[in-house]
Enzyme design. Sequence first.
Site, PDB file in Angstrom:
ATOM      1  CE  LYS A 186     -15.910  87.759 161.971  1.00 41.11           C
ATOM      2  NZ  LYS A 186     -16.136  87.263 160.171  1.00 41.11           N
ATOM      3  CD  GLN A 223     -17.181  89.647 157.889  1.00 44.13           C
ATOM      4  OE1 GLN A 223     -16.391  89.073 159.169  1.00 44.13           O
ATOM      5  NE2 GLN A 223     -18.587  88.876 157.847  1.00 44.13           N
ATOM      6  CG  ASP A 268     -12.822  82.450 157.330  1.00 38.90           C
ATOM      7  OD1 ASP A 268     -13.494  82.329 158.595  1.00 38.90           O
ATOM      8  OD2 ASP A 268     -13.499  83.226 156.962  1.00 38.90           O
TER       9      ASP A 268
END
Length: 283
Positions: A49, A93, A116
Amino acid sequence: MAEILDGKKLRDKIFEDLKIKIDKMSVKPTLAVILAGDNPASAIYVRNKKKTAEKLGINSIIIEYPSNISEDVIIKKIEELNSDKDITAILVQLPLPVHVDKFKVIETILPEKDVDGLTSYNSGKLFLGEKPYVYPCTPKGILLLLDEYNIEIEGKHVVVLGRSNLVGKPVAQMLLNRNATVTMCHSHTKNLDNIIKTADILISAVGKKIVGEKNIIKSNCVIVDVGIFKDESGKVRGDVEFDEVFESASYISPVPGGVGPMTIASLMLNTVELSEGSRKLGR
Ligand code: NAP
């Protein structure tokens, strides 16, 4: 014979456009990623990422913690990132170490920095049929992929296998919001094969072989395979037995090369969208 839903190709196209857009931004977006614990797959995802963000001109920082880190430390760090005006997007994460309450941690992220789209504010907006700051990355990527191939959603019967907060539930809701008729299945669903046979669009997010030779899909079914795991021989594969359904499906996303690249593309899109929003909010 199925046409391939090519996630890599669409990702590259999205990245080309994003790069041009980011080059023109006077203040670049900054993505902060929290990585707690020693899950090797998570560490690889996070590095990828960061690498991708930097290639596009997005600043990115990784905050790493050992697996015995306390929940309080992570929460304090997120509060710090929330009030730092240079940070425009925050990602935690998953999975977090088992002693850490992931709901509490995610809930600490400001909705306008929740890249997210997993906070209750953003998922609540999605479930109310309103616009969240951003949509969760994998579901968003799936819809972008379907739209790229002009696959009609309205009025279609979509069967979603899996009901996680990350994939199954939000993708089902996004498709419902687009006027699909949605059936959600999970590990307690009875007569799964019969339900699968009725799908115009089948989205599988389970993480094990679930659609194989014993299942017969509807002719011209569109298959989106989200699942990714290693089989006994160590080969990376999806939930769907690709060769078994290839002839009768109209479209199919491969694993790898389908939904995976679209998830990262959506993450980058979300990062830029949040940054644009933060300027509108004057932060
Ligand atoms: P998850 O949280 O483990 O959820 C799996 C879901 O599958 C659960 O809802 C479970 O039902 C359901 N399930 C298990 N066995 C089943 C069965 N026999 N029949 C029907 N449903 C069954 O997983 P996730 O986070 O959503 O991820 C799913 C898969 O997608 C994994 O392989 C993951 O690696 C992959 N993934 C890929 C991407 C990508 O970018 N390509 C992104 C995210 C996830 P219950 O709720 O009843 O337990």
